[in-house]
Design a protein around this motif. Structure first.
Motif, PDB file in Angstrom:
ATOM      1  N   ASN A  84       0.960  -1.114   0.185  1.00 13.30           N
ATOM      2  CA  ASN A  84       0.033  -0.101  -0.039  1.00 13.30           C
ATOM      3  C   ASN A  84       0.630   1.173   0.012  1.00 13.30           C
ATOM      4  OD1 ASN A  84       1.068   0.292   2.487  1.00 13.30           O
ATOM      5  ND2 ASN A  84      -0.684   0.307   3.651  1.00 13.30           N
ATOM      6  N   ASP A  85       2.231   1.062  -0.329  1.00  9.19           N
ATOM      7  CA  ASP A  85       3.010   2.405  -0.169  1.00  9.19           C
ATOM      8  C   ASP A  85       3.506   3.020  -1.507  1.00  9.19           C
ATOM      9  OD1 ASP A  85       4.728   0.140  -1.069  1.00  9.19           O
ATOM     10  OD2 ASP A  85       6.228   0.353   0.307  1.00  9.19           O
ATOM     11  N   SER A  86       2.896   2.461  -2.541  1.00 11.43           N
ATOM     12  CA  SER A  86       3.128   3.274  -3.859  1.00 11.43           C
ATOM     13  C   SER A  86       2.698   4.838  -4.022  1.00 11.43           C
ATOM     14  CB  SER A  86       2.652   2.325  -4.926  1.00 11.43           C
ATOM     15  OG  SER A  86       1.232   2.797  -5.112  1.00 11.43           O
ATOM     16  N   MET A  87       3.372   5.494  -4.868  1.00 12.73           N
ATOM     17  CA  MET A  87       3.036   6.810  -5.009  1.00 12.73           C
ATOM     18  C   MET A  87       1.643   7.063  -5.440  1.00 12.73           C
ATOM     19  SD  MET A  87       5.385   8.400  -3.580  1.00 12.73           S
ATOM     20  CE  MET A  87       4.756   9.984  -3.972  1.00 12.73           C
ATOM     21  N   ALA A  88       1.144   6.070  -6.094  1.00 13.65           N
ATOM     22  CA  ALA A  88      -0.245   5.942  -6.886  1.00 13.65           C
ATOM     23  C   ALA A  88      -1.190   6.025  -5.486  1.00 13.65           C
ATOM     24  CB  ALA A  88      -0.581   4.687  -7.603  1.00 13.65           C
ATOM     25  N   ASP A  89      -1.034   5.152  -4.547  1.00 12.85           N
ATOM     26  CA  ASP A  89      -1.575   4.953  -3.382  1.00 12.85           C
ATOM     27  C   ASP A  89      -1.585   6.314  -2.670  1.00 12.85           C
ATOM     28  OD1 ASP A  89      -2.342   2.302  -3.159  1.00 12.85           O
ATOM     29  OD2 ASP A  89      -0.009   1.926  -2.790  1.00 12.85           O
ATOM     30  N   ALA A  90      -0.456   7.034  -2.555  1.00 14.78           N
ATOM     31  CA  ALA A  90      -0.365   8.387  -1.733  1.00 14.78           C
ATOM     32  C   ALA A  90      -1.277   9.344  -2.485  1.00 14.78           C
ATOM     33  CB  ALA A  90       1.176   9.023  -2.004  1.00 14.78           C
ATOM     34  N   LYS A  91      -1.356   9.506  -3.864  1.00 14.08           N
ATOM     35  CA  LYS A  91      -2.356  10.217  -4.701  1.00 14.08           C
ATOM     36  C   LYS A  91      -3.616  10.116  -4.531  1.00 14.08           C
ATOM     37  CE  LYS A  91       1.330  10.877  -8.549  1.00 14.08           C
ATOM     38  NZ  LYS A  91       1.702  10.782  -9.771  1.00 14.08           N
TER      39      LYS A  91
END
Length: 413
Positions: free
Chosen positions: A315-322
């Protein structure tokens, strides 16, 4: 190195022997955790005249929650005959302290034992004290075990035994304050890491064992006592209830308890949250976030905390952050990023630190206060998601040894 204390010598001053907890079958009801009306009824039941009830309630309230006594004999301005009657009918005993461990960072963890109360045997829970500059946070439990089975959480591997009652929830606060010397005329243990000046327990978080909203009535009653301005006097803004997402009770909790809210989020897509936090199958993200938007008193000055454990390649991708920023848009919020705290048998790894920092930078730039919660108490299994009663750990260890022995025997055959 973690330290396990000989409890008889844990402080730099003599301590009286704690009151003996009643045995199963001979349990006396506790006066701790009762509201004033119920406390008045208890006094009436032992013969206190109606015209004295209000005064006697005020006396007991002061002794229990301001002075912090755990024995009726210490209530100096209460008549001896009444103290004896109360002793014979009721208890105000603390939970039994089975073990106390101290981390290298000053975090303290207690293993508390309570009477069976229908469980068939005494039950145990863990409570953690986290000292920080300017504040001391007490993480308390609301249930013995948990039903939610969140896959990254050690506590979730322990089955639910029973709910904690109001006296057992409030009792954790009283016992911790006693152990820390955070009561009038009490001394803090030598060498303890505590905030400088003022109260040592300034904040309480319901983030220990159990789901608080699945023990709603008992938690509500306990928090009313904890926040009472003439007793423990904890500010409701300094009490935080953490839920995995029991949607029907979220707004109700805001209306009736008025405490701060934290959400164990951990995923930004339903399919992943269904796996990490299975209650999501019943109350999906949209319903959860709608309940958060409706939380009473929500403002930029009083934000909801969203807890997000950082799991490597999960759950730590930049897509998750966005996506996290997108789904929280319009909710006054802060995001606590929690590096995953490993435990024996867990299937996850903590995200790389560089990735955690990139993730944090993105959500910070989007306007969310997103501190990275530095793991505390890892060496004594006191960090987020690691709480589990020692008896359960010992049983698990014994099962593992037995399975290992059986595997060795099969291999030898």
């Amino acid at each position: 190195m973690a330290v396990s204390l000989d409890l008889a010598h844990a402080a730099n001053r003599p301590r009286p022997a704690p009151p003996v907890m009643p045995m199963a079958g001979d349990e006396k009801p506790s006066l701790v955790g009762l509201d004033r009306a119920a406390l008045g009824e208890a006094l009436s039941a032992v013969g206190v005249p109606d015209k004295q009830i209000r005064m006697r309630v005020a006396q007991l309230w002061h002794w229990l929650y301001v002075r912090g006594v755990a024995d009726f004999s210490q209530m100096a301005n209460v008549a001896g005959t009444l103290r004896q009657a109360l002793h014979e009918a009721y208890t105000i005993a603390r939970p039994e302290v089975v073990d106390e461990q101290i981390s290298v960072d000053g975090t303290r963890k207690w293993l508390f034992r309570f009477p069976p109360r229908g469980a068939g045997r005494p039950v145990e829970i863990e409570t953690v004290y986290i000292p920080e500059e300017g504040r001391g946070t007490l993480c308390i439990s609301s249930q013995v075990g948990c039903t939610l089975t969140c896959t990254f959480c050690h506590t979730g591997t322990q089955r639910l035994v029973r709910n904690l009652l109001p006296d057992e929830i409030v009792g954790q606060i009283l016992a911790a304050r006693e152990r820390l010397g955070d009561l009038p005329d009490a001394a803090t243990p030598a060498g303890a890491i505590v905030p400088n000046g003022g109260r040592l327990v300034t904040n309480v978080v319901l983030m220990g064992m159990g789901e608080p909203l699945y023990n709603y009535d008992n938690v509500r009653q306990a928090m009313a006592v904890a926040s009472d301005g003439e007793g423990l006097s904890l500010s409701k803004r300094r009490i935080t209830l953490s839920t995995s997402g029991v949607v029907p009770s979220i707004v109700k909790a805001g209306e009736e308890m008025g405490v701060s809210l934290a959400i164990s989020l951990h995923a930004v897509r339903d399919e992943l949250r269904d796996e990490l936090v299975p209650i999501n199958k019943k109350y999906p993200l949209k319903d959860l976030l709608d309940a958060c938007r409706a939380y009473p008193g929500l403002s930029n000055a009083r934000r909801i905390t969203f807890e997000y454990v950082m799991l490597k390649d999960v759950n730590d991708s930049m897509a998750d952050a966005k996506e996290l920023v997108r789904i929280l848009r319009g909710i006054p919020a802060k995001i606590n990023l929690i590096p995953f705290n490993p435990w024996p048998g867990s299937a996850y790894e903590c995200s790389d630190w560089d990735q955690i920092e990139r993730f944090a930078d993105y959500v910070n730039q989007a306007g969310y206060a997103s501190p990275i919660r530095t793991p505390r108490g890892r060496d004594i299994f006191a960090a987020c998601g690691q709480l589990k009663s020692e008896s359960e750990r010992l049983k698990k260890s014994a099962r593992d040894r037995l399975e290992s022995l059986r595997a060795s025997e099969l291999a030898a055959d």
